[in-house]
Design a protein around this motif. Structure first.
Motif, PDB file in Angstrom:
ATOM      1  N   TYR A  29       6.304 -15.629  20.405  1.00 11.98           N
ATOM      2  CA  TYR A  29       5.947 -15.798  19.807  1.00 11.98           C
ATOM      3  C   TYR A  29       4.935 -15.622  18.760  1.00 11.98           C
ATOM      4  CZ  TYR A  29       3.072 -19.549  17.444  1.00 11.98           C
ATOM      5  OH  TYR A  29       2.803 -20.345  16.200  1.00 11.98           O
ATOM      6  N   LEU A  75      13.260  -9.671  17.204  1.00 20.42           N
ATOM      7  CA  LEU A  75      12.832 -10.541  17.906  1.00 20.42           C
ATOM      8  C   LEU A  75      13.263 -10.821  19.267  1.00 20.42           C
ATOM      9  CD1 LEU A  75      12.426 -13.720  15.707  1.00 20.42           C
ATOM     10  CD2 LEU A  75      10.292 -12.013  16.593  1.00 20.42           C
ATOM     11  N   PHE A  90      13.653 -11.797  10.547  1.00 20.75           N
ATOM     12  CA  PHE A  90      13.904 -10.999  11.749  1.00 20.75           C
ATOM     13  C   PHE A  90      15.367 -10.971  12.328  1.00 20.75           C
ATOM     14  CE2 PHE A  90       9.766 -12.662  10.118  1.00 20.75           C
ATOM     15  CZ  PHE A  90       9.002 -12.255  11.638  1.00 20.75           C
ATOM     16  N   ILE A 137      15.592 -16.089  10.081  1.00 16.38           N
ATOM     17  CA  ILE A 137      15.929 -15.198  11.154  1.00 16.38           C
ATOM     18  C   ILE A 137      17.346 -15.192  11.738  1.00 16.38           C
ATOM     19  CG2 ILE A 137      15.571 -15.294  13.842  1.00 16.38           C
ATOM     20  CD1 ILE A 137      13.276 -16.872  12.962  1.00 16.38           C
ATOM     21  N   LYS A 193      17.538 -12.117  16.400  1.00 13.63           N
ATOM     22  CA  LYS A 193      16.825 -12.110  17.960  1.00 13.63           C
ATOM     23  C   LYS A 193      18.179 -10.688  18.352  1.00 13.63           C
ATOM     24  CE  LYS A 193      18.201 -15.391  21.602  1.00 13.63           C
ATOM     25  NZ  LYS A 193      19.078 -14.088  22.183  1.00 13.63           N
ATOM     26  N   PHE A 199       6.283 -12.610  16.590  1.00 17.38           N
ATOM     27  CA  PHE A 199       5.953 -13.471  15.404  1.00 17.38           C
ATOM     28  C   PHE A 199       6.309 -13.717  14.564  1.00 17.38           C
ATOM     29  CE2 PHE A 199       8.381 -17.707  13.833  1.00 17.38           C
ATOM     30  CZ  PHE A 199       9.081 -16.861  12.473  1.00 17.38           C
ATOM     31  N   THR A 255       9.965 -20.715  18.210  1.00 19.48           N
ATOM     32  CA  THR A 255       9.190 -20.650  16.618  1.00 19.48           C
ATOM     33  C   THR A 255       9.400 -21.861  15.569  1.00 19.48           C
ATOM     34  OG1 THR A 255      11.779 -19.802  15.836  1.00 19.48           O
ATOM     35  CG2 THR A 255      10.257 -18.141  17.114  1.00 19.48           C
TER      36      THR A 255
END
Length: 454
Positions: free
Chosen positions: A73, A63, A40, A90, A42, A76, A115
């Motif tokens: 959330y 995210l 992932f 992440i 951000k 995810f 998370t």
């Protein structure tokens, strides 16, 4: 409520340009040898995820608080639950506590807490000595709800500096040292937002292999893995994004090569989940368009390929012809620039598709940079009055744009001219904004409005 185990790690830094992306790529490659890894990123970046996807050999999803709001959330956890992967990484953006809000509610630290993911801090120590300890203690004490699980020391200048830093950290803190990396000759060139994407696929893979082999002996992957397994279980809650299916399969030709490759994985996944067959084509290499019901041209750096794009006159003329026939075409940023008469960059001019009767120029500084909110000018459009939350990062602007007609009003951001975005002509819609369509509203309704599945 369903509970799932998800070994995971969050790679962050004290500040941007500390090396966290290069380290994340190397870690992804190393971990993917043993685990089925899902990554992932951000923020709204679409370039870093491309590298993480190549390194992990699995999709990388964004995210982002602006796009996902209070669903971050749920989004995810459901991605984890649906992925059937066994390990998760992440990568953050900017610094751990950096945010536009005073309370840091959309920071990396906030995302790590939401998370429930252990954080590894990457620090550029090239100009640091014992003061590093004060920096680390401040990071740990600033928000004790963030689980700072270890530190990676990057860009170490000498054996002596490394020895002094390790001694100071061990003497004054309990932080595990998870890596000590010397200043590396191998890196990935930064340009605009994130990492450059103009390399050919095999060159990207070669670079990832070189980075990984250069770094893996300096990273304590065993300890990083142990920390990831210490992450608490996650609760899977109800995820209220509707699953939409088309009445019949629709074929969309998507431009994808070194010049055009800025696509959110979520958008492509949504298209496929609703029943779209994606046919990729290259505006650089392909002489003919694939047979398709619609065309999607994403962002990228067409300005770096002016000569080769201009030489492919056959494909450009086909795109113009299809637009005049009314074939639905959607484009973003670099794709919009490609649809204009020409692009001028660094004193060079290349002819483009001439769908729109204006020319593209590029400034040295970004014209539009940041999040955008778009609202349809026509409340009876296929989006009704729904607002679109998107992102822009472009240096392009238009000359001789008297013929410009727009689909969107700009409520936030710059778009094409500060007031509107989404150039329209015939059945073409082309934005400077990149749409993150996680609810599958935009593309589903765009397809339905063009009656492609009827």
């Amino acid at each position: 409520m369903k509970e799932i185990s998800a070994p995971r790690i969050y790679i962050s830094a004290f500040k941007k340009s500390s090396g966290k992306t290069t380290i994340s790529i190397a870690l992804s490659k190393i971990l993917s040898r043993k685990y089925k890894l899902l990554t992932f990123k951000k923020g709204p970046d679409y370039i870093d995820p491309m590298w993480l996807e190549l390194a992990s050999n699995n999709p990388c999803f964004n995210l982002d608080f602006f796009f996902l709001k209070d669903q971050i959330y749920s989004y995810f956890v459901n991605k984890i639950d649906q992925s059937k992967c066994s390990f998760f990484l992440i990568e953050g953006n900017h610094g751990l506590f950096d945010d536009i809000y005073l309370d840091g509610k959309t920071s990396n630290a906030s995302l790590a807490k939401i998370t429930k993911t252990p954080v590894v801090i990457v620090v550029d120590v090239s100009e640091l000595g014992r003061s590093l300890v004060a920096l680390l203690k401040g990071i740990v004490d600033f928000d004790k709800d963030v689980f700072i699980s270890g530190v990676i020391l990057n860009k170490i200048q000498s054996v002596r500096q490394e020895k002094k830093l390790i001694e100071a950290i061990k003497n004054y803190t309990d932080l595990p040292i998870l890596g000590t990396l010397p200043a590396q000759s191998i890196s990935i060139t930064q340009r605009h937002l994130g990492l450059t994407s103009i390399l050919q696929e095999e060159k990207k893979q070669e670079l990832i292999e070189n980075i990984t082999s250069n770094l893996e002996n300096y990273l304590d992957v065993t300890q990083i893995t142990k920390i990831a397994y210490s992450a608490p279980k996650l609760h899977v809650d109800n995820y209220n994004v509707p699953i939409r299916k088309l009445k019949k399969q629709v074929v969309i030709a998507i431009a994808f090569d070194e010049a055009f490759n800025f696509y959110y994985k979520q958008n492509l996944q949504n298209l496929q989940s609703m029943g779209v067959e994606i046919k990729k084509f290259s505006p650089i290499k392909d002489v003919h368009l694939p047979l398709a019901d619609a065309i999607y041209i994403g962002g990228g750096f067409p300005e770096l390929f002016l000569e080769i794009l201009e030489k492919n006159a056959n494909l450009r003329s086909q795109i113009k012809e299809k637009s005049e026939e009314g074939l639905p075409i959607y484009a973003e940023c670099g794709g919009l620039m490609y649809l204009t008469k020409s692009i001028e960059y660094n004193g060079n001019i290349g002819k483009m598709c001439e769908v729109f009767d204006f020319n593209t120029k590029l400034s040295k500084r970004p014209i539009g940079h940041g999040y955008t909110i778009l609202s349809p000018q026509n409340k009876n459009s296929f989006l009704n009055s729904n607002k679109i939350f998107a992102h822009e990062f472009h240096h392009g602007y238009f000359e001789n744009n008297e013929s410009l007609k727009c689909f969107f009003n700009i409520e936030r951001g710059f778009g094409i001219n500060g007031t509107c975005d989404g150039a329209v002509k015939n059945n073409v819609l082309a934005n400077f904004s990149h749409i993150f369509d996680y609810k599958n509203d935009f593309f589903y309704n765009w397809i339905k409005s063009n009656k492609l599945d009827s």
